[in-house]
Design a protein around this motif. Sequence first.
Motif, PDB file in Angstrom:
ATOM      1  N   PHE A  84       0.831  -1.209   0.000  1.00 26.83           N
ATOM      2  CA  PHE A  84       0.000   0.000   0.000  1.00 26.83           C
ATOM      3  C   PHE A  84       0.862   1.254   0.000  1.00 26.83           C
ATOM      4  CE2 PHE A  84      -3.519  -2.680   1.866  1.00 26.83           C
ATOM      5  CZ  PHE A  84      -4.379  -2.506   0.794  1.00 26.83           C
ATOM      6  N   TRP A  85       1.973   1.231   0.746  1.00 28.19           N
ATOM      7  CA  TRP A  85       2.844   2.406   0.790  1.00 28.19           C
ATOM      8  C   TRP A  85       3.471   2.660  -0.574  1.00 28.19           C
ATOM      9  CZ3 TRP A  85       7.534   3.248   4.590  1.00 28.19           C
ATOM     10  CH2 TRP A  85       7.816   4.619   4.658  1.00 28.19           C
ATOM     11  N   LEU A  86       3.883   1.618  -1.275  1.00 26.48           N
ATOM     12  CA  LEU A  86       4.432   1.773  -2.618  1.00 26.48           C
ATOM     13  C   LEU A  86       3.394   2.376  -3.560  1.00 26.48           C
ATOM     14  CD1 LEU A  86       6.804   1.208  -4.569  1.00 26.48           C
ATOM     15  CD2 LEU A  86       5.761  -1.020  -4.967  1.00 26.48           C
ATOM     16  N   CYS A  87       2.167   1.905  -3.475  1.00 27.88           N
ATOM     17  CA  CYS A  87       1.099   2.439  -4.340  1.00 27.88           C
ATOM     18  C   CYS A  87       0.805   3.904  -4.029  1.00 27.88           C
ATOM     19  CB  CYS A  87      -0.171   1.612  -4.187  1.00 27.88           C
ATOM     20  SG  CYS A  87      -0.045  -0.043  -4.849  1.00 27.88           S
ATOM     21  N   THR A  88       0.664   4.225  -2.747  1.00 30.87           N
ATOM     22  CA  THR A  88       0.328   5.604  -2.400  1.00 30.87           C
ATOM     23  C   THR A  88       1.511   6.539  -2.597  1.00 30.87           C
ATOM     24  OG1 THR A  88       0.771   5.112  -0.061  1.00 30.87           O
ATOM     25  CG2 THR A  88      -1.513   4.967  -0.804  1.00 30.87           C
ATOM     26  N   ALA A  89       2.743   6.047  -2.406  1.00 26.21           N
ATOM     27  CA  ALA A  89       3.919   6.889  -2.657  1.00 26.21           C
ATOM     28  C   ALA A  89       4.058   7.184  -4.145  1.00 26.21           C
ATOM     29  CB  ALA A  89       5.186   6.227  -2.128  1.00 26.21           C
ATOM     30  N   SER A  90       3.755   6.206  -4.986  1.00 26.28           N
ATOM     31  CA  SER A  90       3.839   6.470  -6.428  1.00 26.28           C
ATOM     32  C   SER A  90       2.767   7.473  -6.859  1.00 26.28           C
ATOM     33  CB  SER A  90       3.725   5.173  -7.220  1.00 26.28           C
ATOM     34  OG  SER A  90       2.477   4.567  -7.022  1.00 26.28           O
ATOM     35  N   ALA A  91       1.596   7.417  -6.250  1.00 27.11           N
ATOM     36  CA  ALA A  91       0.556   8.402  -6.562  1.00 27.11           C
ATOM     37  C   ALA A  91       0.975   9.788  -6.077  1.00 27.11           C
ATOM     38  CB  ALA A  91      -0.770   8.001  -5.928  1.00 27.11           C
ATOM     39  N   SER A  92       1.571   9.869  -4.894  1.00 26.24           N
ATOM     40  CA  SER A  92       2.040  11.160  -4.381  1.00 26.24           C
ATOM     41  C   SER A  92       3.183  11.708  -5.223  1.00 26.24           C
ATOM     42  CB  SER A  92       2.502  11.020  -2.927  1.00 26.24           C
ATOM     43  OG  SER A  92       1.421  10.707  -2.093  1.00 26.24           O
ATOM     44  N   LEU A  93       4.080  10.828  -5.654  1.00 20.23           N
ATOM     45  CA  LEU A  93       5.190  11.261  -6.503  1.00 20.23           C
ATOM     46  C   LEU A  93       4.677  11.798  -7.830  1.00 20.23           C
ATOM     47  CD1 LEU A  93       8.228  11.441  -7.134  1.00 20.23           C
ATOM     48  CD2 LEU A  93       8.071   9.088  -7.961  1.00 20.23           C
ATOM     49  N   PHE A  94       3.712  11.115  -8.422  1.00 21.59           N
ATOM     50  CA  PHE A  94       3.140  11.568  -9.684  1.00 21.59           C
ATOM     51  C   PHE A  94       2.473  12.933  -9.520  1.00 21.59           C
ATOM     52  CE2 PHE A  94      -0.219  11.360 -13.018  1.00 21.59           C
ATOM     53  CZ  PHE A  94       0.641  11.384 -14.101  1.00 21.59           C
ATOM     54  N   THR A  95       1.773  13.127  -8.416  1.00 19.17           N
ATOM     55  CA  THR A  95       1.153  14.423  -8.148  1.00 19.17           C
ATOM     56  C   THR A  95       2.213  15.505  -7.971  1.00 19.17           C
ATOM     57  OG1 THR A  95      -0.723  13.355  -7.092  1.00 19.17           O
ATOM     58  CG2 THR A  95      -0.377  15.672  -6.576  1.00 19.17           C
ATOM     59  N   ALA A  96       3.283  15.200  -7.241  1.00 21.94           N
ATOM     60  CA  ALA A  96       4.355  16.178  -7.039  1.00 21.94           C
ATOM     61  C   ALA A  96       5.019  16.549  -8.360  1.00 21.94           C
ATOM     62  CB  ALA A  96       5.395  15.626  -6.065  1.00 21.94           C
ATOM     63  N   LEU A  97       5.200  15.578  -9.231  1.00 25.71           N
ATOM     64  CA  LEU A  97       5.800  15.871 -10.537  1.00 25.71           C
ATOM     65  C   LEU A  97       4.881  16.742 -11.388  1.00 25.71           C
ATOM     66  CD1 LEU A  97       7.388  12.421 -11.417  1.00 25.71           C
ATOM     67  CD2 LEU A  97       8.569  14.520 -10.733  1.00 25.71           C
ATOM     68  N   LEU A  98       3.577  16.514 -11.283  1.00 24.60           N
ATOM     69  CA  LEU A  98       2.639  17.334 -12.048  1.00 24.60           C
ATOM     70  C   LEU A  98       2.536  18.757 -11.507  1.00 24.60           C
ATOM     71  CD1 LEU A  98      -0.271  14.832 -12.698  1.00 24.60           C
ATOM     72  CD2 LEU A  98       1.375  15.717 -14.348  1.00 24.60           C
ATOM     73  N   LEU A  99       2.819  18.956 -10.226  1.00 26.65           N
ATOM     74  CA  LEU A  99       2.722  20.280  -9.617  1.00 26.65           C
ATOM     75  C   LEU A  99       3.997  21.106  -9.745  1.00 26.65           C
ATOM     76  CD1 LEU A  99       0.714  19.473  -6.376  1.00 26.65           C
ATOM     77  CD2 LEU A  99      -0.082  20.670  -8.420  1.00 26.65           C
ATOM     78  N   ARG A 100       5.051  20.519 -10.283  1.00 26.52           N
ATOM     79  CA  ARG A 100       6.297  21.275 -10.446  1.00 26.52           C
ATOM     80  C   ARG A 100       6.072  22.436 -11.420  1.00 26.52           C
ATOM     81  NH1 ARG A 100      11.054  17.172 -11.657  1.00 26.52           N
ATOM     82  NH2 ARG A 100      12.286  19.057 -11.419  1.00 26.52           N
ATOM     83  N   PRO A 101       6.704  23.563 -11.146  1.00 28.24           N
ATOM     84  CA  PRO A 101       6.559  24.679 -12.083  1.00 28.24           C
ATOM     85  C   PRO A 101       7.237  24.352 -13.412  1.00 28.24           C
ATOM     86  CG  PRO A 101       8.121  25.223 -10.343  1.00 28.24           C
ATOM     87  CD  PRO A 101       7.527  23.900 -10.004  1.00 28.24           C
ATOM     88  N   PRO A 102       6.778  24.986 -14.489  1.00 25.70           N
ATOM     89  CA  PRO A 102       7.386  24.700 -15.793  1.00 25.70           C
ATOM     90  C   PRO A 102       8.853  25.143 -15.824  1.00 25.70           C
ATOM     91  CG  PRO A 102       5.806  26.493 -15.971  1.00 25.70           C
ATOM     92  CD  PRO A 102       5.704  25.957 -14.581  1.00 25.70           C
ATOM     93  N   ALA A 103       9.621  24.490 -16.675  1.00 28.60           N
ATOM     94  CA  ALA A 103      11.049  24.791 -16.797  1.00 28.60           C
ATOM     95  C   ALA A 103      11.242  26.185 -17.410  1.00 28.60           C
ATOM     96  CB  ALA A 103      11.720  23.749 -17.660  1.00 28.60           C
ATOM     97  N   ARG A 104      12.279  26.869 -16.927  1.00 24.76           N
ATOM     98  CA  ARG A 104      12.643  28.167 -17.495  1.00 24.76           C
ATOM     99  C   ARG A 104      13.999  28.034 -18.168  1.00 24.76           C
ATOM    100  NH1 ARG A 104      11.242  32.220 -12.522  1.00 24.76           N
ATOM    101  NH2 ARG A 104       9.121  31.479 -12.247  1.00 24.76           N
ATOM    102  N   ASN A 105      14.082  28.444 -19.401  1.00 22.55           N
ATOM    103  CA  ASN A 105      15.324  28.378 -20.173  1.00 22.55           C
ATOM    104  C   ASN A 105      15.851  26.950 -20.235  1.00 22.55           C
ATOM    105  OD1 ASN A 105      15.194  31.145 -20.455  1.00 22.55           O
ATOM    106  ND2 ASN A 105      16.433  31.507 -18.645  1.00 22.55           N
ATOM    107  N   GLY A 106      14.957  25.959 -20.267  1.00 26.54           N
ATOM    108  CA  GLY A 106      15.361  24.573 -20.393  1.00 26.54           C
ATOM    109  C   GLY A 106      15.862  23.946 -19.100  1.00 26.54           C
ATOM    110  N   ARG A 107      15.772  24.656 -17.961  1.00 26.97           N
ATOM    111  CA  ARG A 107      16.250  24.110 -16.689  1.00 26.97           C
ATOM    112  C   ARG A 107      15.088  24.034 -15.706  1.00 26.97           C
ATOM    113  NH1 ARG A 107      20.527  27.894 -14.397  1.00 26.97           N
ATOM    114  NH2 ARG A 107      18.929  29.357 -14.969  1.00 26.97           N
ATOM    115  N   GLN A 108      15.164  23.047 -14.837  1.00 24.87           N
ATOM    116  CA  GLN A 108      14.193  22.948 -13.751  1.00 24.87           C
ATOM    117  C   GLN A 108      14.678  23.798 -12.596  1.00 24.87           C
ATOM    118  OE1 GLN A 108      11.251  21.577 -13.479  1.00 24.87           O
ATOM    119  NE2 GLN A 108      11.239  20.677 -15.507  1.00 24.87           N
ATOM    120  N   PRO A 109      13.754  24.440 -11.847  1.00 30.58           N
ATOM    121  CA  PRO A 109      14.177  25.278 -10.701  1.00 30.58           C
ATOM    122  C   PRO A 109      14.736  24.453  -9.573  1.00 30.58           C
ATOM    123  CG  PRO A 109      11.773  25.236 -10.928  1.00 30.58           C
ATOM    124  CD  PRO A 109      12.341  24.449 -12.054  1.00 30.58           C
TER     125      PRO A 109
END
Length: 86
Positions: free
Chosen positions: A61-86
């Motif tokens: 269950f922790w693996l499943c919920t951690a992967s869902a949280s990770l996917f959400t965190a990746l989707l909430l990252r701000p867009p890259a500026r000048n080809g770099r991540q902040p």
Amino acid sequence: MTMRDHRVHWFGAILWPSFFAAGVATMVFFAVVDPLDLATITWPRIAFSRELGYSIGFFMFWLCTASASLFTALLLRPPARNGRQP
């Protein structure tokens, strides 16, 4: 905030809620399902204890919920500026 602090914060924001959700999911699931019955159905030739069944279930269950949280965190990252991540 340093880059290391940012990473620690990021991992904490992923792992803590997923840990909590896995704990709740484990309690709800194993209130209905006996881990020994589940072990008998899935691996009939291997002897399991209830505690091992609870542990395996929690980490699954922790693996499943951690992967869902990770996917959400990746989707909430701000867009890259000048080809770099902040």
